[in-house]
Write a protein that holds these residues in place. Sequence first.
Motif, PDB file in Angstrom:
ATOM      1  N   GLN A  62       0.816  -1.227   0.000  1.00  0.00           N
ATOM      2  CA  GLN A  62       0.000   0.000   0.000  1.00  0.00           C
ATOM      3  C   GLN A  62       0.843   1.268   0.000  1.00  0.00           C
ATOM      4  O   GLN A  62       0.312   2.368   0.102  1.00  0.00           O
ATOM      5  CB  GLN A  62      -0.945  -0.012   1.213  1.00  0.00           C
ATOM      6  CG  GLN A  62      -0.318   0.371   2.552  1.00  0.00           C
ATOM      7  CD  GLN A  62       0.564  -0.702   3.181  1.00  0.00           C
ATOM      8  OE1 GLN A  62       1.030  -1.621   2.517  1.00  0.00           O
ATOM      9  NE2 GLN A  62       0.819  -0.582   4.475  1.00  0.00           N
ATOM     10  N   ARG A  63       2.142   1.131  -0.118  1.00  0.00           N
ATOM     11  CA  ARG A  63       2.999   2.330  -0.017  1.00  0.00           C
ATOM     12  C   ARG A  63       3.486   2.843  -1.364  1.00  0.00           C
ATOM     13  O   ARG A  63       3.890   2.067  -2.225  1.00  0.00           O
ATOM     14  CB  ARG A  63       4.217   2.030   0.871  1.00  0.00           C
ATOM     15  CG  ARG A  63       3.834   1.741   2.307  1.00  0.00           C
ATOM     16  CD  ARG A  63       5.037   1.704   3.243  1.00  0.00           C
ATOM     17  NE  ARG A  63       4.675   1.031   4.483  1.00  0.00           N
ATOM     18  CZ  ARG A  63       3.966   1.585   5.467  1.00  0.00           C
ATOM     19  NH1 ARG A  63       3.577   2.840   5.360  1.00  0.00           N
ATOM     20  NH2 ARG A  63       3.657   0.895   6.544  1.00  0.00           N
ATOM     21  N   GLY A 132       5.029  -0.816 -26.692  1.00  0.00           N
ATOM     22  CA  GLY A 132       4.835  -2.269 -26.560  1.00  0.00           C
ATOM     23  C   GLY A 132       3.894  -2.666 -25.449  1.00  0.00           C
ATOM     24  O   GLY A 132       3.462  -3.811 -25.381  1.00  0.00           O
ATOM     25  N   THR A 133       3.589  -1.755 -24.555  1.00  0.00           N
ATOM     26  CA  THR A 133       2.642  -2.090 -23.487  1.00  0.00           C
ATOM     27  C   THR A 133       1.555  -1.012 -23.401  1.00  0.00           C
ATOM     28  O   THR A 133       1.830   0.173 -23.575  1.00  0.00           O
ATOM     29  CB  THR A 133       3.339  -2.240 -22.110  1.00  0.00           C
ATOM     30  OG1 THR A 133       2.342  -2.516 -21.122  1.00  0.00           O
ATOM     31  CG2 THR A 133       4.121  -0.998 -21.690  1.00  0.00           C
ATOM     32  N   ASP A 134       0.348  -1.463 -23.128  1.00  0.00           N
ATOM     33  CA  ASP A 134      -0.767  -0.511 -23.003  1.00  0.00           C
ATOM     34  C   ASP A 134      -0.773   0.156 -21.634  1.00  0.00           C
ATOM     35  O   ASP A 134      -1.554   1.078 -21.403  1.00  0.00           O
ATOM     36  CB  ASP A 134      -2.122  -1.243 -23.165  1.00  0.00           C
ATOM     37  CG  ASP A 134      -2.246  -1.901 -24.523  1.00  0.00           C
ATOM     38  OD1 ASP A 134      -1.535  -1.465 -25.441  1.00  0.00           O
ATOM     39  OD2 ASP A 134      -3.044  -2.856 -24.648  1.00  0.00           O
ATOM     40  N   TYR A 135       0.066  -0.357 -20.722  1.00  0.00           N
ATOM     41  CA  TYR A 135      -0.006   0.178 -19.359  1.00  0.00           C
ATOM     42  C   TYR A 135       1.360   0.187 -18.678  1.00  0.00           C
ATOM     43  O   TYR A 135       2.136  -0.753 -18.833  1.00  0.00           O
ATOM     44  CB  TYR A 135      -0.988  -0.645 -18.498  1.00  0.00           C
ATOM     45  CG  TYR A 135      -1.287   0.066 -17.212  1.00  0.00           C
ATOM     46  CD1 TYR A 135      -2.087   1.201 -17.206  1.00  0.00           C
ATOM     47  CD2 TYR A 135      -0.686  -0.335 -16.011  1.00  0.00           C
ATOM     48  CE1 TYR A 135      -2.297   1.920 -16.039  1.00  0.00           C
ATOM     49  CE2 TYR A 135      -0.902   0.375 -14.833  1.00  0.00           C
ATOM     50  CZ  TYR A 135      -1.714   1.499 -14.866  1.00  0.00           C
ATOM     51  OH  TYR A 135      -1.914   2.229 -13.725  1.00  0.00           O
ATOM     52  N   THR A 136       1.630   1.245 -17.949  1.00  0.00           N
ATOM     53  CA  THR A 136       2.843   1.276 -17.114  1.00  0.00           C
ATOM     54  C   THR A 136       2.428   1.567 -15.668  1.00  0.00           C
ATOM     55  O   THR A 136       1.500   2.354 -15.428  1.00  0.00           O
ATOM     56  CB  THR A 136       3.854   2.353 -17.585  1.00  0.00           C
ATOM     57  OG1 THR A 136       3.293   3.649 -17.397  1.00  0.00           O
ATOM     58  CG2 THR A 136       4.244   2.173 -19.048  1.00  0.00           C
ATOM     59  N   LEU A 137       3.118   0.919 -14.738  1.00  0.00           N
ATOM     60  CA  LEU A 137       2.747   1.056 -13.325  1.00  0.00           C
ATOM     61  C   LEU A 137       2.860   2.499 -12.850  1.00  0.00           C
ATOM     62  O   LEU A 137       3.854   3.167 -13.124  1.00  0.00           O
ATOM     63  CB  LEU A 137       3.654   0.177 -12.450  1.00  0.00           C
ATOM     64  CG  LEU A 137       3.640  -1.316 -12.749  1.00  0.00           C
ATOM     65  CD1 LEU A 137       4.609  -2.057 -11.823  1.00  0.00           C
ATOM     66  CD2 LEU A 137       2.228  -1.876 -12.607  1.00  0.00           C
ATOM     67  N   GLY A 138       1.866   2.948 -12.145  1.00  0.00           N
ATOM     68  CA  GLY A 138       1.882   4.298 -11.583  1.00  0.00           C
ATOM     69  C   GLY A 138       0.944   5.240 -12.313  1.00  0.00           C
ATOM     70  O   GLY A 138       0.521   6.260 -11.760  1.00  0.00           O
ATOM     71  N   PHE A 139       0.609   4.879 -13.548  1.00  0.00           N
ATOM     72  CA  PHE A 139      -0.214   5.793 -14.350  1.00  0.00           C
ATOM     73  C   PHE A 139      -1.582   6.015 -13.703  1.00  0.00           C
ATOM     74  O   PHE A 139      -2.059   7.153 -13.584  1.00  0.00           O
ATOM     75  CB  PHE A 139      -0.364   5.253 -15.778  1.00  0.00           C
ATOM     76  CG  PHE A 139      -1.264   6.099 -16.635  1.00  0.00           C
ATOM     77  CD1 PHE A 139      -0.873   7.362 -17.041  1.00  0.00           C
ATOM     78  CD2 PHE A 139      -2.515   5.641 -17.027  1.00  0.00           C
ATOM     79  CE1 PHE A 139      -1.708   8.168 -17.814  1.00  0.00           C
ATOM     80  CE2 PHE A 139      -3.355   6.430 -17.799  1.00  0.00           C
ATOM     81  CZ  PHE A 139      -2.952   7.689 -18.196  1.00  0.00           C
ATOM     82  N   ASP A 140      -2.204   4.949 -13.269  1.00  0.00           N
ATOM     83  CA  ASP A 140      -3.565   5.079 -12.729  1.00  0.00           C
ATOM     84  C   ASP A 140      -3.573   5.927 -11.451  1.00  0.00           C
ATOM     85  O   ASP A 140      -4.447   6.784 -11.270  1.00  0.00           O
ATOM     86  CB  ASP A 140      -4.148   3.687 -12.439  1.00  0.00           C
ATOM     87  CG  ASP A 140      -5.594   3.761 -12.005  1.00  0.00           C
ATOM     88  OD1 ASP A 140      -6.422   4.254 -12.799  1.00  0.00           O
ATOM     89  OD2 ASP A 140      -5.911   3.365 -10.861  1.00  0.00           O
ATOM     90  N   LEU A 143      -2.940   9.515 -12.395  1.00  0.00           N
ATOM     91  CA  LEU A 143      -4.149  10.050 -13.023  1.00  0.00           C
ATOM     92  C   LEU A 143      -5.155  10.488 -11.953  1.00  0.00           C
ATOM     93  O   LEU A 143      -5.718  11.590 -12.015  1.00  0.00           O
ATOM     94  CB  LEU A 143      -4.760   8.968 -13.926  1.00  0.00           C
ATOM     95  CG  LEU A 143      -6.172   9.207 -14.433  1.00  0.00           C
ATOM     96  CD1 LEU A 143      -6.205  10.393 -15.388  1.00  0.00           C
ATOM     97  CD2 LEU A 143      -6.710   7.956 -15.131  1.00  0.00           C
ATOM     98  N   ASN A 144      -5.361   9.619 -10.968  1.00  0.00           N
ATOM     99  CA  ASN A 144      -6.331   9.948  -9.919  1.00  0.00           C
ATOM    100  C   ASN A 144      -5.891  11.149  -9.087  1.00  0.00           C
ATOM    101  O   ASN A 144      -6.723  11.957  -8.664  1.00  0.00           O
ATOM    102  CB  ASN A 144      -6.588   8.720  -9.041  1.00  0.00           C
ATOM    103  CG  ASN A 144      -7.505   7.741  -9.764  1.00  0.00           C
ATOM    104  OD1 ASN A 144      -8.616   8.095 -10.119  1.00  0.00           O
ATOM    105  ND2 ASN A 144      -7.025   6.544 -10.039  1.00  0.00           N
ATOM    106  N   THR A 145      -4.576  11.256  -8.885  1.00  0.00           N
ATOM    107  CA  THR A 145      -4.053  12.426  -8.154  1.00  0.00           C
ATOM    108  C   THR A 145      -4.361  13.706  -8.935  1.00  0.00           C
ATOM    109  O   THR A 145      -4.802  14.713  -8.374  1.00  0.00           O
ATOM    110  CB  THR A 145      -2.523  12.298  -7.957  1.00  0.00           C
ATOM    111  OG1 THR A 145      -2.265  11.090  -7.246  1.00  0.00           O
ATOM    112  CG2 THR A 145      -1.943  13.474  -7.200  1.00  0.00           C
ATOM    113  N   GLY A 254       2.209   8.876  -3.307  1.00  0.00           N
ATOM    114  CA  GLY A 254       0.908   8.429  -2.814  1.00  0.00           C
ATOM    115  C   GLY A 254       0.672   6.939  -2.930  1.00  0.00           C
ATOM    116  O   GLY A 254       1.353   6.230  -3.661  1.00  0.00           O
ATOM    117  N   THR A 255      -0.311   6.532  -2.160  1.00  0.00           N
ATOM    118  CA  THR A 255      -0.723   5.134  -2.115  1.00  0.00           C
ATOM    119  C   THR A 255      -1.103   4.623  -3.497  1.00  0.00           C
ATOM    120  O   THR A 255      -1.947   5.226  -4.164  1.00  0.00           O
ATOM    121  CB  THR A 255      -1.964   5.048  -1.191  1.00  0.00           C
ATOM    122  OG1 THR A 255      -1.564   5.441   0.095  1.00  0.00           O
ATOM    123  CG2 THR A 255      -2.547   3.659  -1.127  1.00  0.00           C
ATOM    124  N   PRO A 256      -0.499   3.521  -3.945  1.00  0.00           N
ATOM    125  CA  PRO A 256      -0.888   2.998  -5.262  1.00  0.00           C
ATOM    126  C   PRO A 256      -2.369   2.609  -5.297  1.00  0.00           C
ATOM    127  O   PRO A 256      -2.896   2.056  -4.334  1.00  0.00           O
ATOM    128  CB  PRO A 256       0.012   1.769  -5.454  1.00  0.00           C
ATOM    129  CG  PRO A 256       0.697   1.512  -4.159  1.00  0.00           C
ATOM    130  CD  PRO A 256       0.588   2.744  -3.321  1.00  0.00           C
TER     131      PRO A 256
END
Length: 319
Positions: A62-63, A132-140, A143-145, A254-256
């Motif tokens: 959660q960190r 090559g990837t539709d998603y990278t970690l942290g984007f979501d 985005l919410n931030t 922020g919290t993922p």
Amino acid sequence: MKRIAVLTSGGDAPGMNPAIRAVVRKGIYEGLEVVGIYNGYQGLIEGKMEPMTLGFVGDIIQRGGTKLYSARCPEFQTEEGQKKALEQLKKHEIDGLVVIGGDGSYRGSMILTKQGIPCVGVPGTIDNDIPGTDYTLGFDTALNTVVEAIDKIRDTATSHERTFIIEVMGRDAGDIAVWAGLAGGAETILIPEVDESMESIVKRLNSGSERGKKHSIIIVAEGVMSGTEFAEKLKDYTDIDTRVSVLGHIQRGGTPSGRDRVMASLFGAKAVEVLLQNKGGRAIGLRRNEVVDYDMQEAFEGSHVFDLSMYQLSKELSI
Ligand SMILES: Nc1ncnc2c1ncn2[C@@H]1O[C@H](COP(=O)(O)OP(=O)(O)OP(=O)(O)O)[C@@H](O)[C@H]1O
Ligand SMILES: O=P(O)(O)OC[C@H]1O[C@](O)(CO)[C@@H](O)[C@@H]1O
Ligand SMILES: [Mg+2]
């Protein structure tokens, strides 16, 4: 493959911690020893590493940030730095490496793969810009931030009948700007992928004012220009009262989000599976909702697929 290592490199991103957790726990589950390398390639060069336990990665899902720390390491871009890194990997008997980071970190990992240490890349960057990837970690999470920030700024924009210019991150990519702009109802979105003239931007602002619109939100991706620069330019065309808000690094912390935690778990576990097959020079990604591994070269040669239709839709919905 007996002992693998994991490091995080480049700008940190929410989701890096759950990805480390997944690599460590999946590795141990599969009977591997897993070593954590601190401070990205800098720590690798300096031999800053230690074996990971199940407990080390407890309480981090959660960190935000990365428990292994991250760095940008110019020394690793020199032959001497790369030689030192390889020596450390050999000294610690590391058979494979998971690199969690962006395109630059991937480039570094290719050098190690070519020198005989199979490396697998996990896309960790808020920019969502790895080909090559539709998603990278942290984007979501980022985005919410940004959406939360737009909502708050909109309150003031409405109360004071002002136009706000919000500068968002995304070094060369407009994904954060377009997604957040669409979700936050921004009237104007400036992104590096589309060259819109000042005349056309001003025309839209003016037509809004003529219809009685009292406030407006303009999102500027940092890759286009700074929010302040844009505000200055705008002064040459209109006397609309503007304020600039630069969101900056709050977007990286922020919290993922739930999505980032799940994606990080899937990506991290997949990276270990790929290493177990003795495959190096591979990148983990999401394609049509399926977690895949692909030739890392594609991440350099291909171009990041940007969804122009979303940009167009944002215009149609926010007139
Ligand atoms: N061409 C390269 N060759 C060797 N190593 C590289 C190369 N490019 C980058 N690296 C290494 O990877 C590190 C991280 O790269 P960079 O700063 O570009 O971030 P990134 O991984 O692209 O992440 P982000 O862009 O999301 O911050 C660099 O500091 C450097 O050590
Ligand atoms: O934290 P730094 O090193 O200033 O890097 C900022 C850059 O990193 C990112 O946050 C991630 O690549 C970009 O959006 C931004 O341009
Ligand atoms: Mg990058």
